[in-house]
Design a protein around this motif. Sequence first.
Motif, PDB file in Angstrom:
ATOM      1  N   GLU A  71       5.832  -7.782  -9.333  1.00  0.00           N
ATOM      2  CA  GLU A  71       6.233  -8.251 -10.662  1.00  0.00           C
ATOM      3  C   GLU A  71       7.183  -9.438 -10.555  1.00  0.00           C
ATOM      4  O   GLU A  71       7.042 -10.429 -11.258  1.00  0.00           O
ATOM      5  CB  GLU A  71       6.889  -7.126 -11.456  1.00  0.00           C
ATOM      6  CG  GLU A  71       7.214  -7.524 -12.878  1.00  0.00           C
ATOM      7  CD  GLU A  71       7.764  -6.360 -13.687  1.00  0.00           C
ATOM      8  OE1 GLU A  71       8.822  -6.550 -14.297  1.00  0.00           O
ATOM      9  OE2 GLU A  71       7.125  -5.286 -13.692  1.00  0.00           O
ATOM     10  N   LEU A  72       8.141  -9.346  -9.658  1.00  0.00           N
ATOM     11  CA  LEU A  72       9.080 -10.455  -9.446  1.00  0.00           C
ATOM     12  C   LEU A  72       8.365 -11.660  -8.849  1.00  0.00           C
ATOM     13  O   LEU A  72       8.633 -12.796  -9.200  1.00  0.00           O
ATOM     14  CB  LEU A  72      10.210 -10.011  -8.504  1.00  0.00           C
ATOM     15  CG  LEU A  72      11.592 -10.217  -9.068  1.00  0.00           C
ATOM     16  CD1 LEU A  72      12.398  -8.949  -8.945  1.00  0.00           C
ATOM     17  CD2 LEU A  72      12.251 -11.324  -8.316  1.00  0.00           C
ATOM     18  N   MET A  73       7.441 -11.381  -7.939  1.00  0.00           N
ATOM     19  CA  MET A  73       6.686 -12.458  -7.296  1.00  0.00           C
ATOM     20  C   MET A  73       5.847 -13.216  -8.309  1.00  0.00           C
ATOM     21  O   MET A  73       5.825 -14.441  -8.325  1.00  0.00           O
ATOM     22  CB  MET A  73       5.773 -11.879  -6.214  1.00  0.00           C
ATOM     23  CG  MET A  73       4.897 -12.887  -5.528  1.00  0.00           C
ATOM     24  SD  MET A  73       3.711 -12.028  -4.474  1.00  0.00           S
ATOM     25  CE  MET A  73       3.307 -13.307  -3.326  1.00  0.00           C
ATOM     26  N   MET A  74       5.145 -12.492  -9.139  1.00  0.00           N
ATOM     27  CA  MET A  74       4.210 -13.103 -10.076  1.00  0.00           C
ATOM     28  C   MET A  74       4.906 -13.662 -11.314  1.00  0.00           C
ATOM     29  O   MET A  74       4.322 -14.466 -12.020  1.00  0.00           O
ATOM     30  CB  MET A  74       3.140 -12.088 -10.503  1.00  0.00           C
ATOM     31  CG  MET A  74       2.345 -11.509  -9.339  1.00  0.00           C
ATOM     32  SD  MET A  74       1.670 -12.727  -8.198  1.00  0.00           S
ATOM     33  CE  MET A  74       0.344 -13.377  -9.191  1.00  0.00           C
ATOM     34  N   TYR A 120       6.388  -2.610  -1.132  1.00  0.00           N
ATOM     35  CA  TYR A 120       5.994  -2.688  -2.536  1.00  0.00           C
ATOM     36  C   TYR A 120       4.477  -2.834  -2.611  1.00  0.00           C
ATOM     37  O   TYR A 120       3.856  -3.447  -1.731  1.00  0.00           O
ATOM     38  CB  TYR A 120       6.612  -3.918  -3.220  1.00  0.00           C
ATOM     39  CG  TYR A 120       8.106  -3.968  -3.191  1.00  0.00           C
ATOM     40  CD1 TYR A 120       8.858  -3.230  -4.097  1.00  0.00           C
ATOM     41  CD2 TYR A 120       8.774  -4.761  -2.268  1.00  0.00           C
ATOM     42  CE1 TYR A 120      10.239  -3.289  -4.084  1.00  0.00           C
ATOM     43  CE2 TYR A 120      10.164  -4.822  -2.240  1.00  0.00           C
ATOM     44  CZ  TYR A 120      10.892  -4.084  -3.153  1.00  0.00           C
ATOM     45  OH  TYR A 120      12.260  -4.140  -3.129  1.00  0.00           O
ATOM     46  N   PRO A 121       3.870  -2.356  -3.697  1.00  0.00           N
ATOM     47  CA  PRO A 121       2.438  -2.609  -3.904  1.00  0.00           C
ATOM     48  C   PRO A 121       2.201  -4.112  -4.054  1.00  0.00           C
ATOM     49  O   PRO A 121       3.002  -4.827  -4.667  1.00  0.00           O
ATOM     50  CB  PRO A 121       2.120  -1.882  -5.210  1.00  0.00           C
ATOM     51  CG  PRO A 121       3.221  -0.873  -5.375  1.00  0.00           C
ATOM     52  CD  PRO A 121       4.436  -1.483  -4.741  1.00  0.00           C
ATOM     53  N   LEU A 122       1.095  -4.568  -3.478  1.00  0.00           N
ATOM     54  CA  LEU A 122       0.734  -5.982  -3.598  1.00  0.00           C
ATOM     55  C   LEU A 122       0.250  -6.288  -5.010  1.00  0.00           C
ATOM     56  O   LEU A 122      -0.233  -5.395  -5.712  1.00  0.00           O
ATOM     57  CB  LEU A 122      -0.389  -6.316  -2.611  1.00  0.00           C
ATOM     58  CG  LEU A 122       0.023  -6.358  -1.149  1.00  0.00           C
ATOM     59  CD1 LEU A 122      -1.207  -6.426  -0.254  1.00  0.00           C
ATOM     60  CD2 LEU A 122       0.943  -7.529  -0.875  1.00  0.00           C
ATOM     61  N   PRO A 123       0.345  -7.540  -5.419  1.00  0.00           N
ATOM     62  CA  PRO A 123      -0.214  -7.904  -6.718  1.00  0.00           C
ATOM     63  C   PRO A 123      -1.733  -7.732  -6.682  1.00  0.00           C
ATOM     64  O   PRO A 123      -2.349  -7.790  -5.616  1.00  0.00           O
ATOM     65  CB  PRO A 123       0.166  -9.380  -6.880  1.00  0.00           C
ATOM     66  CG  PRO A 123       0.564  -9.864  -5.543  1.00  0.00           C
ATOM     67  CD  PRO A 123       0.937  -8.680  -4.717  1.00  0.00           C
ATOM     68  N   GLN A 124      -2.319  -7.523  -7.827  1.00  0.00           N
ATOM     69  CA  GLN A 124      -3.775  -7.424  -7.897  1.00  0.00           C
ATOM     70  C   GLN A 124      -4.360  -8.814  -7.713  1.00  0.00           C
ATOM     71  O   GLN A 124      -4.015  -9.746  -8.447  1.00  0.00           O
ATOM     72  CB  GLN A 124      -4.207  -6.833  -9.228  1.00  0.00           C
ATOM     73  CG  GLN A 124      -3.872  -5.376  -9.367  1.00  0.00           C
ATOM     74  CD  GLN A 124      -4.435  -4.778 -10.643  1.00  0.00           C
ATOM     75  OE1 GLN A 124      -4.815  -5.469 -11.569  1.00  0.00           O
ATOM     76  NE2 GLN A 124      -4.487  -3.455 -10.674  1.00  0.00           N
ATOM     77  N   PHE A 128      -6.502  -9.240  -1.767  1.00  0.00           N
ATOM     78  CA  PHE A 128      -5.728  -8.087  -1.305  1.00  0.00           C
ATOM     79  C   PHE A 128      -6.531  -6.813  -1.501  1.00  0.00           C
ATOM     80  O   PHE A 128      -7.214  -6.648  -2.510  1.00  0.00           O
ATOM     81  CB  PHE A 128      -4.408  -7.950  -2.085  1.00  0.00           C
ATOM     82  CG  PHE A 128      -3.427  -9.066  -1.843  1.00  0.00           C
ATOM     83  CD1 PHE A 128      -3.106  -9.478  -0.569  1.00  0.00           C
ATOM     84  CD2 PHE A 128      -2.804  -9.688  -2.914  1.00  0.00           C
ATOM     85  CE1 PHE A 128      -2.198 -10.503  -0.352  1.00  0.00           C
ATOM     86  CE2 PHE A 128      -1.890 -10.701  -2.716  1.00  0.00           C
ATOM     87  CZ  PHE A 128      -1.585 -11.118  -1.424  1.00  0.00           C
ATOM     88  N   GLU A 129      -6.395  -5.898  -0.548  1.00  0.00           N
ATOM     89  CA  GLU A 129      -7.027  -4.590  -0.673  1.00  0.00           C
ATOM     90  C   GLU A 129      -6.411  -3.860  -1.875  1.00  0.00           C
ATOM     91  O   GLU A 129      -5.188  -3.815  -2.024  1.00  0.00           O
ATOM     92  CB  GLU A 129      -6.786  -3.794   0.608  1.00  0.00           C
ATOM     93  CG  GLU A 129      -7.379  -2.420   0.609  1.00  0.00           C
ATOM     94  CD  GLU A 129      -7.037  -1.648   1.879  1.00  0.00           C
ATOM     95  OE1 GLU A 129      -7.146  -0.414   1.824  1.00  0.00           O
ATOM     96  OE2 GLU A 129      -6.643  -2.261   2.874  1.00  0.00           O
ATOM     97  N   ALA A 130      -7.245  -3.302  -2.716  1.00  0.00           N
ATOM     98  CA  ALA A 130      -6.762  -2.593  -3.901  1.00  0.00           C
ATOM     99  C   ALA A 130      -5.831  -1.462  -3.483  1.00  0.00           C
ATOM    100  O   ALA A 130      -6.135  -0.693  -2.574  1.00  0.00           O
ATOM    101  CB  ALA A 130      -7.936  -2.042  -4.699  1.00  0.00           C
ATOM    102  N   GLY A 131      -4.679  -1.391  -4.117  1.00  0.00           N
ATOM    103  CA  GLY A 131      -3.717  -0.323  -3.868  1.00  0.00           C
ATOM    104  C   GLY A 131      -2.873  -0.486  -2.616  1.00  0.00           C
ATOM    105  O   GLY A 131      -2.051   0.378  -2.318  1.00  0.00           O
ATOM    106  N   ALA A 132      -3.035  -1.583  -1.900  1.00  0.00           N
ATOM    107  CA  ALA A 132      -2.267  -1.793  -0.664  1.00  0.00           C
ATOM    108  C   ALA A 132      -0.820  -2.160  -0.975  1.00  0.00           C
ATOM    109  O   ALA A 132      -0.513  -2.709  -2.037  1.00  0.00           O
ATOM    110  CB  ALA A 132      -2.913  -2.881   0.179  1.00  0.00           C
TER     111      ALA A 132
END
Length: 168
Positions: A71-74, A120-124, A128-132
């Motif tokens: 969230e902070l990244m995006m 942290y979970p990666l952004p969608q 990126f692998e889903a849920g990674a």
Amino acid sequence: MTTTAIASTELTDLLEVLAKTRGFLRFTVQGLTDEQARLTPTASKLSLGGLIKHVRTVEEAWMRFAVGGAELMMGSVEQDWENGFRMLADETLEGLLKDYEETAAKTERLLGELDLNTAYPLPQAPWFEAGASWSVRKAAMHIIAETAQHSGHADIIRETIDGQKTMG
């Protein structure tokens, strides 16, 4: 060796490798004019100034991730992707390098303060692998890889401009 000593050694190693890859990138642009830093002399649309700008932007985004997740990244990811790879008319190589140095200092400070194991979970995103999830450590390693990859691009561009090579 204690866990703290191992972590300290690991952080030292990460920071040393990151500093070395940044050094290659900075070396590639030494002595260039702003006009040369804007040139796109290869088949790609990449310029040396644009690569400095892009690598800084990516590093900042991943460090925001390291501090607070996707969230902070995006939240402030660059919206103008294409111009993120270009050195614009109002930008100078000196200014881009100064900004990059400020980012580097902030990254080093933050990595010294953060727990490398925090994840942290990666952004969608399709890449990126889903849920990674990624740890702060993996984000730091990604910054190193990104910087190294673009240092190679920069070396090819610089050699095309005037024959200078970073290595060899």
